[in-house]
Each structure stands twice: as C-alpha cells, then as structure tokens.
Design an enzyme around this catalytic site. Sequence first.
Site, PDB file in Angstrom:
ATOM      1  N   ARG A  55     -38.198   8.096 -29.500  1.00  0.00           N
ATOM      2  CA  ARG A  55     -37.816   8.685 -28.216  1.00  0.00           C
ATOM      3  C   ARG A  55     -37.348  10.142 -28.385  1.00  0.00           C
ATOM      4  NH1 ARG A  55     -33.916   5.562 -26.744  1.00  0.00           N
ATOM      5  NH2 ARG A  55     -32.252   7.075 -26.644  1.00  0.00           N
ATOM      6  N   TYR A 109     -49.065  19.454  -4.169  1.00  0.00           N
ATOM      7  CA  TYR A 109     -49.603  18.114  -4.379  1.00  0.00           C
ATOM      8  C   TYR A 109     -48.753  17.090  -3.624  1.00  0.00           C
ATOM      9  CZ  TYR A 109     -51.233  14.180  -7.312  1.00  0.00           C
ATOM     10  OH  TYR A 109     -51.766  13.018  -7.775  1.00  0.00           O
ATOM     11  N   ASP A 182     -46.287  24.475 -11.409  1.00  0.00           N
ATOM     12  CA  ASP A 182     -47.295  23.472 -11.749  1.00  0.00           C
ATOM     13  C   ASP A 182     -48.605  24.221 -11.943  1.00  0.00           C
ATOM     14  OD1 ASP A 182     -49.328  21.559 -11.670  1.00  0.00           O
ATOM     15  OD2 ASP A 182     -48.263  20.267 -10.272  1.00  0.00           O
ATOM     16  N   LYS A 207     -55.731  15.960 -16.092  1.00  0.00           N
ATOM     17  CA  LYS A 207     -56.777  16.768 -15.468  1.00  0.00           C
ATOM     18  C   LYS A 207     -57.520  17.597 -16.531  1.00  0.00           C
ATOM     19  CE  LYS A 207     -54.831  14.820 -11.946  1.00  0.00           C
ATOM     20  NZ  LYS A 207     -53.821  15.475 -11.125  1.00  0.00           N
TER      21      LYS A 207
HETATM   22  C1  LIG Z   1     -52.530  15.167 -10.630  1.00  0.00           C
HETATM   23  C2  LIG Z   1     -51.525  16.199 -10.350  1.00  0.00           C
HETATM   24  C3  LIG Z   1     -50.170  15.957 -10.579  1.00  0.00           C
HETATM   25  C4  LIG Z   1     -49.654  14.625 -11.039  1.00  0.00           C
HETATM   26  O1  LIG Z   1     -50.107  14.313 -12.308  1.00  0.00           O
HETATM   27  P1  LIG Z   1     -50.237  12.789 -12.834  1.00  0.00           P
HETATM   28  O2  LIG Z   1     -50.722  12.957 -14.219  1.00  0.00           O
HETATM   29  O3  LIG Z   1     -51.183  12.086 -11.918  1.00  0.00           O
HETATM   30  O4  LIG Z   1     -48.854  12.204 -12.739  1.00  0.00           O
HETATM   31  C5  LIG Z   1     -49.274  16.980 -10.327  1.00  0.00           C
HETATM   32  N1  LIG Z   1     -49.696  18.180  -9.888  1.00  0.00           N
HETATM   33  C6  LIG Z   1     -50.987  18.448  -9.659  1.00  0.00           C
HETATM   34  C7  LIG Z   1     -51.376  19.790  -9.186  1.00  0.00           C
HETATM   35  C8  LIG Z   1     -51.950  17.466  -9.879  1.00  0.00           C
HETATM   36  O5  LIG Z   1     -53.236  17.734  -9.640  1.00  0.00           O
END
Ligand SMILES: *Cc1c(COP(=O)(O)O)cnc(C)c1O
Length: 392
Positions: A55, A109, A182, A207
Amino acid sequence: MNFHTKAVHAGDRKRPGPAVPVTTPVYTAASYRYETSAELDRVLGREEAGPSYARYDNPTNSALEELVAELEGGYGALACASGMTALQIAIATALEGRPKRVLAARAVYGATIILLERVFRPLGVEVEWVDVYDLDGLARKLESQPAGCVVMETISNPLLRVGAIDRIAEMAAAAGAALVVDNTFATPLMVRPIELGAPLVVHSLTKYLAGHGDVLGGIVVSDQAHYGTLRALARASGPLLGPFESYLTMRGIKTFPLRMERQCANAVLVAAWLRGNPAVERVFFPDDPAHPDAATIRRLFPAGLFGAIVSFELRNADRAAVFGFMDRLKLVVPATSLGDVHSMLLYPLMASHRDIAPEQREQMGIRENLVRLSVGIESPGDITADLEQALG
Ligand SMILES: *Cc1c(COP(=O)(O)O)cnc(C)c1O
C-alpha cells in the site's frame, strides 16, 4: 531526452535494489524483506527509498509512476485504481491546508460532477461551478472568497473547450489555490499542465495512456510541493492501481506517442469529412478557426495536434434517431470509453452525462443529438466509410 525516447525508456530496466520480494514478480508481493531490520526501519521511516508494503510502494507501480511523471514533467506520481479515484485524491491533496472551497469548471466529465456533489460536498467542502473560459469572471470568484482549488479539464468533455491553463494556474496560485487539471483528453504529448504552472495533473489511464481497452486505471502527477501530501494520503486510503494493470499500462505507453500522433492526424481528416456531410448539423473539433478558444489552442497546442476526439450533432435527430445511427455502425465501436486503438462512439445523454440533471446538461450545451467520436488508429477512409453508411 526526447519525448518519444522517454516513452520507451523512462522508469524501466532499473538495477534491482537491496530488497527481495517475498513472493514473485509481476511484483505481486504484499511486503518486502531486507537484509537487516535497520534497513527496513530506514525504509519505513522514509529515510531511504524502497518498497516495504504494497500500500506504500510497489516496484511495478513505481516504474509506471516514474514514466508518467517524466512524460508530464512532474516531480512524482501516484498510480490509482481508476481515473475517478485519482481525481478524488488529487482534490483532497490540493485542499490540504487550504480553504475547503472548490471552484470547478462547469464543462467537465459527468462523474467529476458527481464526485464533487456526492463525495466532497456532503463532507463540508463548498463546491461552486464556474466558467473557466471567462478569465475575468474566474478572477472575481477567486478574489470574492478564498478557494482551495480550481478543477478543470485541458480539453473539456464532450464539447472540447480549451482553457488557458497557464493563465488560470497563475491566477489560482496568486489567490492561494491549487489548480487540478484532468489531462486525459489532451495527453502529455500535446499539453503538460505542470510545465504551465498547475501543481496537480490527473489522467484516466484507461484512455490514451494504456490505450488498448484492457485497463481501468488513473494517475496523479504532482509537483514537488504536493508530492509528500499525495503519498501520505495514499498510504492512509490505499487507492492504488494493481501491479498487473501497471504492467499493461507501461506496455501500452511504449507506443502511446505513435498511436496518439496517428489518432490526432486521423481526427483532423474525420472532422473535415463530417463538416462536409449534410446529415451532420455541427462539428466540435479544436482545429476550427472559429473555435471559441482558438487563440488558447494556438498558444498551448503543438502545430497540427488537436486531440483525437470529435464531437458532432446529427441533423434533426432525437434520441431514437441517435440510437439508430449507433446501431448501424459496423466498425466504430459504440461503447463507453475513449482513447483505444479502435474508434469508438459514445452518446453523452446515455452514458457520460446520464446522471446530470437535464437543466444542467442544457446549460452545458449538451443536446439530444450530440455524439462523441474517439478516433482510432484505423485507416481514416474506413472510419469515414462506416460513418457514411450509418448516417444513411
Ligand atoms: C474516463 C474519464 C475519467 C474517469 O476515469 P476512469 O478511469 O473511468 O475512472 C475522468 N476524466 C475524464 C476526462 C475521462 O475521460
């Protein structure tokens, strides 16, 4: 080292340290033994680097963290079980020792809206939704009342607005707030927010970085000032990515710059094709000279790279017509994600923005006829041929 070279080399092929895993790699070991208790004591006291308990540190994760920190120009990183948990711990890190007030971009998002409304707000964190594309308005919000952090996306989902991260980071810092970006849609190939002054950057590894639709993961990259808090909070709450997912993500990142360049180039072609199709009412893509953030895009994006997400509205289409279009797709995969090697199409109303109240969705400009295409690495002519037959 060049960006492409870093993608292949950073974090990898390190000489093994003094620790021997108690069980066998991919480092699945939960704990590590050292030659002497004095060594373990120094590691646990963080006087010496090294794994001790999974952890706190995991060598597979550490390699991935070093790699992504290098690509983003950050000091360190924390690999997390999902993009959302990465965002959660990034915001908690930003708020430590700062006012418990978050200014969040309205255009984010869907799950990010839910995270702030359902997780942070009930804990007493004030959440205010703001237009980060109106710099004067944002400055007034920052001055009116102290804020702990500003949360935004480099390229917003799904309408692809692009904020002036450099200016916003400066304004936030001057007001004592930390900017959390993000960077999932833009990726570090295009924009590196830490280099533009944002102390904390988040990715959904799911992604573009992992890129093959077989990993759920997230990562926080931080500057030096926030790294200690980030790791301390992670030791307390354990939001970590599993080592096998770390391994898959590192494997994916080796080809990330090549995939992303191809996806960006394909997206320019697909966007141009969509603009010429009478069944398409409107196309959202950052290469548009009439894009509301065109000046920021020119300043922050490298020439010719605009990301690989193209959103568009189908002419005169209601929900049923959008469903029909999606059901006719043969190559483009109508599924909930983006950034994979194959093209994918998502209907925000049904997926990413499903749980957002209709009035709020309306305010965000997300209409019933809007779809979001994640352009893959296929031959571009095959992508447009599939869209053409499905548009009818
Ligand atoms: C998919 C996504 C998230 C969340 O990510 P997860 O891996 O599904 O938890 C956050 N921000 C953006 C811009 C995303 O496309």
